[in-house]
Design an enzyme around this catalytic site. Structure first.
Site, PDB file in Angstrom:
ATOM      1  N   HIS A  80       0.846  -1.201   0.000  1.00 28.22           N
ATOM      2  CA  HIS A  80       0.000   0.000   0.000  1.00 28.22           C
ATOM      3  C   HIS A  80       0.877   1.245   0.000  1.00 28.22           C
ATOM      4  CE1 HIS A  80      -3.820   2.147   1.559  1.00 28.22           C
ATOM      5  NE2 HIS A  80      -2.909   3.088   1.306  1.00 28.22           N
ATOM      6  N   HIS A  82       1.245   5.348  -2.191  1.00 24.32           N
ATOM      7  CA  HIS A  82       0.655   6.315  -3.136  1.00 24.32           C
ATOM      8  C   HIS A  82       1.788   6.897  -3.978  1.00 24.32           C
ATOM      9  CE1 HIS A  82      -3.337   6.642  -1.015  1.00 24.32           C
ATOM     10  NE2 HIS A  82      -2.608   6.056  -0.100  1.00 24.32           N
ATOM     11  N   GLN A 175      -9.665   9.774  -4.060  1.00 23.51           N
ATOM     12  CA  GLN A 175      -9.201  10.506  -2.877  1.00 23.51           C
ATOM     13  C   GLN A 175     -10.247  11.464  -2.304  1.00 23.51           C
ATOM     14  OE1 GLN A 175      -5.751  10.827  -0.952  1.00 23.51           O
ATOM     15  NE2 GLN A 175      -7.660  11.237   0.148  1.00 23.51           N
ATOM     16  N   HIS A 233      -9.592   2.263   1.249  1.00 23.65           N
ATOM     17  CA  HIS A 233      -9.210   3.043   2.429  1.00 23.65           C
ATOM     18  C   HIS A 233     -10.464   3.080   3.302  1.00 23.65           C
ATOM     19  CE1 HIS A 233      -5.804   4.298   0.046  1.00 23.65           C
ATOM     20  NE2 HIS A 233      -5.343   5.076   1.016  1.00 23.65           N
ATOM     21  N   GLU A 236     -10.391   5.310   8.041  1.00 27.16           N
ATOM     22  CA  GLU A 236      -9.090   5.883   8.424  1.00 27.16           C
ATOM     23  C   GLU A 236      -9.355   7.134   9.268  1.00 27.16           C
ATOM     24  OE1 GLU A 236      -6.539   7.255   5.237  1.00 27.16           O
ATOM     25  OE2 GLU A 236      -4.769   7.292   6.532  1.00 27.16           O
ATOM     26  N   ASP A 332       2.637   3.290   2.905  1.00 27.03           N
ATOM     27  CA  ASP A 332       1.606   4.287   2.587  1.00 27.03           C
ATOM     28  C   ASP A 332       2.201   5.526   1.915  1.00 27.03           C
ATOM     29  OD1 ASP A 332      -0.970   5.221   2.394  1.00 27.03           O
ATOM     30  OD2 ASP A 332      -1.246   5.636   4.510  1.00 27.03           O
TER      31      ASP A 332
HETATM   32  N1  17E Z   1      -4.772   9.510   1.206  1.00 21.81           N
HETATM   33  C1  17E Z   1      -5.536   9.067   2.240  1.00 21.81           C
HETATM   34  O1  17E Z   1      -6.759   9.201   2.205  1.00 21.81           O
HETATM   35  N2  17E Z   1      -4.940   8.471   3.299  1.00 21.81           N
HETATM   36  C2  17E Z   1      -3.621   8.321   3.334  1.00 21.81           C
HETATM   37  N3  17E Z   1      -3.068   7.734   4.406  1.00 21.81           N
HETATM   38  C3  17E Z   1      -2.804   8.784   2.264  1.00 21.81           C
HETATM   39  C4  17E Z   1      -3.434   9.375   1.207  1.00 21.81           C
HETATM   40  C5  17E Z   1      -1.329   8.634   2.313  1.00 21.81           C
HETATM   41 FE   FE2 Z   2      -3.248   5.110   1.706  1.00 13.94          FE
END
Ligand code: 17E
Ligand code: FE2
Length: 452
Positions: A80, A82, A175, A233, A236, A332
């Site tokens: 994982h 980006h 995103q 995702h 988070e 990440d």
């Molecule tokens: N975008 C997101 O939503 N969460 C993350 N941890 C990263 C990007 C790195």
């Molecule tokens: Fe991520």
């Protein structure tokens, strides 16, 4: 014919010779015991032995690599990251609050001026950092909340261009949301038509709980219809009311997709109470999906709205593992709006993750590499494309230590990385020059050995 001699393998006693031909492993042979000269005990007490590479006398095209009793493992996996956002920290501004949401806002400003050339250059530079640490399998999330999808096109080209170094999976990552972003659904559909490997989502970022739920159903349907992997995702946040994992797990169970679905982050699970988790875990086991934790990222981004006591902001890694669920660690970010550090070394992430998750017990140490090798390979559904077995690709990495415990403790680097039967990268161990005249090899200067 090429070979590695004096290889130590995980979970097997003794030393082995590994052979390969035409890029595939052809033999894994136990070596007859030649006494202490071939074992780790013969090693200089002040350091790890270096692997050496030499051309075989009879056949100059063939090579013999002497692993010198060190561990030979399949490549590490970065499950994982980006790659479209790496190496952009501070552009145009730094994430001062250290929150996920300010990171997303900073990235929105940076991506407004991104070009394909800029994306590709940073992605390739990062891939080389990963490969230098013995990583050959990578899953990257690519932001598709961008009209035109130019970044995605660039990353699909990177997937091909980077093949000599890594196998790259590209996940379409919305995103700024699927339901909350203009034309979000259409962008996801187009991304799939362009050829992504996986479908992503971000339900906790959608404007409402209902949108979060419908986004999960939308992305699961899309993946089923086009036969793609799924990596969301998911939750988070430290918000214990963020409960999209149960929606994803139930859809996974109903579709029978467990081996193809991953929930990334799930940090809210660190804030769920035990009563809810006991019910949730029953569903997770029925669903059989995988989990990815990004411990350095989450310890940095989460807990930001706490004073004290301050939450660690990670998912329940040890508990998922004990429940028999597949869980692994990932980086990440590398120097991006969400996380300012990182260097491609996933052993650093493993070290942090095991600390944060209370996983430094003796048993944990014996199998520490599971969380950056086999478990990650399973999350990525690599199947028979991964692992040290006859008939599988000759992708092999010689580390500079002889056990999981020692690789973790000494951060035992990748000495030789072999990809499809060819040496991709070699590193020599650095020397320390002591004032008392004693020379030593890094990274194991402990005269007592220190092995458990
Ligand atoms: N975008 C997101 O939503 N969460 C993350 N941890 C990263 C990007 C790195
Ligand atoms: Fe991520």
């Amino acid at each position: 014919m090429n070979r590695i001699v004096n290889a130590r393998l995980r979970d097997r006693e003794g030393l082995f010779t590994l052979r390969w031909e035409a890029g595939l492993i052809t033999a894994i042979e136990p070596q007859v015991d030649t006494g202490p000269a071939s074992g780790p005990t013969s090693r200089p007490v002040d350091g790890a032995a270096s692997a050496t590479v030499s051309a075989a006398a009879a056949d100059t095209a063939a090579e013999t690599i002497d692993a010198a009793g060190n561990l030979v493992v399949p490549p590490l996996v970065e499950p994982h990251i980006h790659l479209d956002a790496t190496l952009t920290a501070g552009e145009p501004r730094w994430n001062l609050s250290g929150t996920l949401f300010e990171g997303i806002a900073c990235w929105a400003e940076r991506k407004a001026r991104v070009t394909a050339q800029d994306t590709k250059a940073r992605a390739h530079e990062t891939i080389r950092m990963l490969a230098a640490h013995g990583i050959q399998h990578v899953r990257t999330h690519v932001d598709v909340t961008e009209p035109g999808l130019g970044t995605l096109q660039a990353m699909l080209e990177v997937r091909e261009e980077a093949r000599p170094l890594v196998d790259l999976q590209v996940v379409a990552f919305p995103q700024e949301g699927i339901e909350s972003y203009p034309d979000g659904r259409r962008l996801m559909i187009e991304a799939v038509e362009m050829g992504v490997d996986g479908v992503g989502g971000i339900p906790h970022f959608e404007n409402t709980r209902d949108q979060g739920v419908s986004s999960v159903h939308f992305l699961m349907d899309l993946a089923v219809r086009h036969d793609r992997l799924v990596d969301v995702h998911c939750d988070e946040t430290d918000d214990p009311h963020s409960r999209f994992l149960e929606v994803l797990a139930e859809a996974t169970r109903v579709q029978g997709m467990g081996s193809r679905v991953t929930a990334s982050h799930t940090t809210a699970m660190g804030s769920y109470d035990n009563a809810y988790c006991s019910k949730l875990f029953r569903l997770l086991k029925q669903a059989g999906l995988s989990f990815i934790s990004c411990p350095t990222e989450s310890i940095h981004l989460q807990g930001r709205f706490d004073t004290y006591p301050k939450r660690r902001g990670l998912t329940r890694v040890a508990e998922l593992d004990q429940a028999g669920l597949n869980v692994c660690f990932a980086q990440d970010s590398i120097v991006d709006p969400w996380y300012p550090l990182g260097n491609g070394n996933i052993l650093r992430i493993l070290d942090a993750g095991l600390h944060i998750c209370h996983m430094l017990g003796y048993e944990d140490l014996q199998r520490a590499l599971d969380f950056v090798t086999d478990h990650s390979a399973r999350a990525l559904a690599l199947g028979e494309g991964y692992g040290i077995e006859v008939g599988r690709p000759a992708n092999l990495v010689v580390r500079s230590a002889d056990s999981d415990y020692e690789v973790l403790r000494s951060q035992g680097g990748a000495q030789v990385s072999i990809r499809h039967g060819r040496v991709l990268m070699r590193k020599t161990l650095p020397e320390i020059c002591w004032q008392d005249g004693r020379d030593a090899r890094m990274p194991s200067p402990d005269a007592q050995g220190g092995r458990g």
